[in-house]
Motif scaffolding. Structure first.
Motif, PDB file in Angstrom:
ATOM      1  N   ARG A  67     101.412  23.247 161.057  1.00  0.00           N
ATOM      2  CA  ARG A  67     100.137  23.534 160.402  1.00  0.00           C
ATOM      3  C   ARG A  67     100.325  24.407 159.179  1.00  0.00           C
ATOM      4  N   LYS A  68      99.465  24.178 158.209  1.00  0.00           N
ATOM      5  CA  LYS A  68      99.430  25.007 157.010  1.00  0.00           C
ATOM      6  C   LYS A  68      98.311  26.028 157.183  1.00  0.00           C
ATOM      7  N   ARG A  69      98.593  27.290 156.865  1.00  0.00           N
ATOM      8  CA  ARG A  69      97.621  28.368 157.032  1.00  0.00           C
ATOM      9  C   ARG A  69      97.421  29.141 155.735  1.00  0.00           C
ATOM     10  N   LEU A  70      96.209  29.632 155.568  1.00  0.00           N
ATOM     11  CA  LEU A  70      95.869  30.552 154.486  1.00  0.00           C
ATOM     12  C   LEU A  70      95.525  31.878 155.146  1.00  0.00           C
ATOM     13  N   LEU A  71      96.403  32.855 154.973  1.00  0.00           N
ATOM     14  CA  LEU A  71      96.341  34.132 155.693  1.00  0.00           C
ATOM     15  C   LEU A  71      96.349  33.865 157.197  1.00  0.00           C
ATOM     16  N   ILE A  72      95.218  33.990 157.895  1.00  0.00           N
ATOM     17  CA  ILE A  72      95.193  33.727 159.338  1.00  0.00           C
ATOM     18  C   ILE A  72      94.374  32.487 159.680  1.00  0.00           C
ATOM     19  N   PHE A  73      93.807  31.810 158.694  1.00  0.00           N
ATOM     20  CA  PHE A  73      92.931  30.670 158.931  1.00  0.00           C
ATOM     21  C   PHE A  73      93.695  29.354 158.781  1.00  0.00           C
ATOM     22  N   PRO A  74      93.642  28.484 159.798  1.00  0.00           N
ATOM     23  CA  PRO A  74      94.330  27.196 159.677  1.00  0.00           C
ATOM     24  C   PRO A  74      93.600  26.276 158.708  1.00  0.00           C
ATOM     25  N   LEU A  75      94.358  25.650 157.807  1.00  0.00           N
ATOM     26  CA  LEU A  75      93.763  24.744 156.828  1.00  0.00           C
ATOM     27  C   LEU A  75      93.873  23.288 157.264  1.00  0.00           C
ATOM     28  N   LYS A  76      95.082  22.888 157.645  1.00  0.00           N
ATOM     29  CA  LYS A  76      95.308  21.480 157.887  1.00  0.00           C
ATOM     30  C   LYS A  76      96.549  21.299 158.754  1.00  0.00           C
ATOM     31  N   THR A  77      96.514  20.248 159.593  1.00  0.00           N
ATOM     32  CA  THR A  77      97.679  19.891 160.392  1.00  0.00           C
ATOM     33  C   THR A  77      98.506  18.901 159.585  1.00  0.00           C
TER      34      THR A  77
END
Length: 63
Positions: free
Chosen positions: A31-41
């Motif tokens: 998964r790609k994350r921005l800080l602690i929020f998941p963006l996309k698998t």
């Protein structure tokens, strides 16, 4: 501090295959994350009993 990062998480899930029926397997998510929020698998895959790596699109989630 990095804003974007990629992490790998492994979970145990129930999968259904026509040959074997219900299968409890470990599924790895990338998964790609921005800080602690998941963006996309980006990708998810599983290891078979024989050590092969298979894409999760080959298993059905329901009968």
């Amino acid at each position: 501090m990095k804003l974007m990062n990629v992490e790998r998480i492994t979970k145990t899930e129930k999968r259904y295959t026509k040959k074997m029926g219900i299968l409890h397997t470990k599924v790895t998510y990338i998964r790609k994350r921005l800080l602690i929020f998941p963006l996309k698998t980006l990708h998810k895959y599983r290891n078979t009993y024989y050590g092969e790596v298979k894409d999760c699109e080959q298993c059905l989630l329901s009968r």
